[in-house]
Design an enzyme around this catalytic site. Structure first.
Site, PDB file in Angstrom:
ATOM      1  N   ASN A   9       0.869  -1.186   0.000  1.00 27.33           N
ATOM      2  CA  ASN A   9       0.000   0.000   0.000  1.00 27.33           C
ATOM      3  C   ASN A   9       0.903   1.233   0.000  1.00 27.33           C
ATOM      4  O   ASN A   9       1.491   1.566   1.016  1.00 27.33           O
ATOM      5  CB  ASN A   9      -0.882  -0.048   1.264  1.00 27.33           C
ATOM      6  N   TRP A  10       0.981   1.889  -1.152  1.00 22.87           N
ATOM      7  CA  TRP A  10       1.903   3.021  -1.281  1.00 22.87           C
ATOM      8  C   TRP A  10       1.381   4.275  -0.576  1.00 22.87           C
ATOM      9  O   TRP A  10       2.113   5.253  -0.457  1.00 22.87           O
ATOM     10  CB  TRP A  10       2.132   3.359  -2.759  1.00 22.87           C
ATOM     11  N   LYS A  11       0.106   4.253  -0.184  1.00 25.78           N
ATOM     12  CA  LYS A  11      -0.529   5.440   0.444  1.00 25.78           C
ATOM     13  C   LYS A  11      -0.292   6.669  -0.438  1.00 25.78           C
ATOM     14  O   LYS A  11      -0.263   6.544  -1.660  1.00 25.78           O
ATOM     15  CB  LYS A  11       0.004   5.652   1.860  1.00 25.78           C
ATOM     16  N   HIS A  96      -9.415   0.705   4.662  1.00 22.22           N
ATOM     17  CA  HIS A  96      -8.165   0.872   5.419  1.00 22.22           C
ATOM     18  C   HIS A  96      -8.458   1.745   6.644  1.00 22.22           C
ATOM     19  O   HIS A  96      -9.298   2.650   6.586  1.00 22.22           O
ATOM     20  CB  HIS A  96      -7.112   1.529   4.520  1.00 22.22           C
ATOM     21  N   GLU A  98      -7.000   4.171   7.831  1.00 18.75           N
ATOM     22  CA  GLU A  98      -6.859   5.620   7.570  1.00 18.75           C
ATOM     23  C   GLU A  98      -8.113   6.154   6.877  1.00 18.75           C
ATOM     24  O   GLU A  98      -8.516   7.296   7.111  1.00 18.75           O
ATOM     25  CB  GLU A  98      -5.578   5.888   6.759  1.00 18.75           C
ATOM     26  N   GLU A 168      -5.405  -5.563  10.403  1.00 17.56           N
ATOM     27  CA  GLU A 168      -4.408  -4.524  10.650  1.00 17.56           C
ATOM     28  C   GLU A 168      -4.716  -3.826  11.971  1.00 17.56           C
ATOM     29  O   GLU A 168      -5.557  -2.914  12.010  1.00 17.56           O
ATOM     30  CB  GLU A 168      -4.442  -3.484   9.530  1.00 17.56           C
ATOM     31  N   GLY A 174       2.225   1.921  10.764  1.00 18.73           N
ATOM     32  CA  GLY A 174       3.130   3.061  10.633  1.00 18.73           C
ATOM     33  C   GLY A 174       3.806   3.448  11.934  1.00 18.73           C
ATOM     34  O   GLY A 174       4.434   4.502  12.027  1.00 18.73           O
ATOM     35  N   SER A 214       3.334  -2.560  10.311  1.00 28.89           N
ATOM     36  CA  SER A 214       4.792  -2.547  10.480  1.00 28.89           C
ATOM     37  C   SER A 214       5.453  -3.876  10.114  1.00 28.89           C
ATOM     38  O   SER A 214       6.360  -4.336  10.806  1.00 28.89           O
ATOM     39  CB  SER A 214       5.158  -2.111  11.908  1.00 28.89           C
ATOM     40  N   GLY A 235       2.864  -1.276   4.341  1.00 27.70           N
ATOM     41  CA  GLY A 235       2.896   0.162   4.064  1.00 27.70           C
ATOM     42  C   GLY A 235       4.326   0.614   3.828  1.00 27.70           C
ATOM     43  O   GLY A 235       4.897   0.427   2.751  1.00 27.70           O
ATOM     44  N   GLY A 236       4.944   1.186   4.860  1.00 27.36           N
ATOM     45  CA  GLY A 236       6.273   1.798   4.746  1.00 27.36           C
ATOM     46  C   GLY A 236       7.301   0.957   3.998  1.00 27.36           C
ATOM     47  O   GLY A 236       8.026   1.472   3.139  1.00 27.36           O
TER      48      GLY A 236
HETATM   49  C1  PEP Z   1      -0.697  -0.155   5.952  1.00 25.12           C
HETATM   50  O1  PEP Z   1      -0.657   0.925   5.432  1.00 25.12           O
HETATM   51  O2  PEP Z   1      -1.642  -0.889   5.680  1.00 25.12           O
HETATM   52  C2  PEP Z   1       0.382  -0.561   6.850  1.00 25.12           C
HETATM   53  C3  PEP Z   1       0.289  -1.721   7.448  1.00 25.12           C
HETATM   54  O3  PEP Z   1       1.434   0.320   7.033  1.00 25.12           O
HETATM   55  P1  PEP Z   1       2.851  -0.009   7.746  1.00 25.12           P
HETATM   56  O4  PEP Z   1       3.360  -1.272   7.127  1.00 25.12           O
HETATM   57  O5  PEP Z   1       3.699   1.191   7.433  1.00 25.12           O
HETATM   58  O6  PEP Z   1       2.569  -0.156   9.193  1.00 25.12           O
END
Ligand code: PEP
Length: 253
Positions: A9-11, A96, A98, A168, A174, A214, A235-236
């Site tokens: 997920n590039w956000k 998600h 967010e 999640e 994040g 994470s 994500g990251g």
């Molecule tokens: C996400 O955006 O779904 C996510 C899990 O981010 P991260 O891996 O940065 O925690």
């Protein structure tokens, strides 16, 4: 055997030039460990068409990060299933945390979006997860159950066959804090047994349930080694070819 789906997920990161660099870097570095592992990238809307061209004919699948529940119309700023499909998307992340937190998306809305996606040939990756306050106050299981029931309302068995659930925990997204493999496995088991109650044991057994929060190269193998963890929503660590490739390499099953 269930598929293992590793999705990035590039956000709201990467312009067009950066998109080309990331996709080309990934294509050069990534090695998919088995035919059972599916790799999906979910760039922002503006990068989908370019990324779609670059991944065409490769093992990388394209997904979006959100989608409208409407087919088309006067919905300024929204993106439809048809637009996503014309850019080459096969997957779409829905609900998600967010989107739930900043854009007030409810389980009802996420359910409408998921049904719209499936009816039009897109595979939804539907996110659920508790906040830290919910976990600490002991209502985690109730929250997850309500979310899963809500987002899967009126789903048919055929709908379930193309649906992925991403667990999640909001406190792990994040933040660098990861659920321990045992904590994640416990919730994944809860979700699978709920799917068995809502549908049947065979639907539950074939349901892909990803973990997100994470996930990094150094914790991926242990998380992905749990019986009920069937992939990761990253994500990251998906924003660099080397870290996303290392997570993909850890997806052995
Ligand atoms: C996400 O955006 O779904 C996510 C899990 O981010 P991260 O891996 O940065 O925690």
């Amino acid at each position: 055997m269930r598929k293992m789906i590793i999705a990035g997920n590039w956000k709201m990161y990467k312009d067009l030039e950066e998109t080309k660099q990331l996709v080309n870097g990934l294509k050069a570095q990534m090695k998919i460990p088995s035919q059972n592992v599916v790799v999906v990238i979910c760039p922002p809307f503006t990068s989908l068409a370019v990324a779609g061209e670059l991944v065409r004919g490769s093992a990388i699948k394209l997904g979006a990060q959100n989608m409208s529940e409407h087919d088309e119309g006067a919905y300024t700023g929204e993106i439809s299933w048809k637009m996503l499909k014309s850019a080459g998307c096969e997957y779409v992340i829905l609900g998600h945390s967010e989107r739930r937190q900043y854009f007030h998306e409810s389980n009802e809305l996420i359910n409408l979006k998921a049904k719209k996606a499936i009816a039009n040939g897109l595979r939804p990756i539907i996110c659920v997860g508790e906040t830290l306050a919910e976990r600490e106050s002991g209502v985690m299981e109730r929250i997850i159950t309500t979310q899963v029931r809500g987002v899967l309302k009126d789903f048919s068995q055929a709908d379930m066959a193309v649906t992925t659930i991403a667990y999640e925990p909001v406190w792990a997204i994040g933040t660098g804090k990861t659920a321990t493999p045992a904590q994640a496995e416990e919730v994944h088991k809860t979700i699978r047994s709920l799917a068995s109650q809502l549908f049947n044991p065979s639907i539950a057994e074939s349901l892909v349930i990803q973990y997100g929060g994470s996930v990094k190269p150094d914790n991926a193998a242990e998380l992905l080694g749990q019986i009920d963890i069937d992939g990761a929503l990253v994500g990251g660590a998906c924003l660099k070819p080397d870290s996303f490739s290392a997570i993909i390499a850890a997806a052995k099953n």
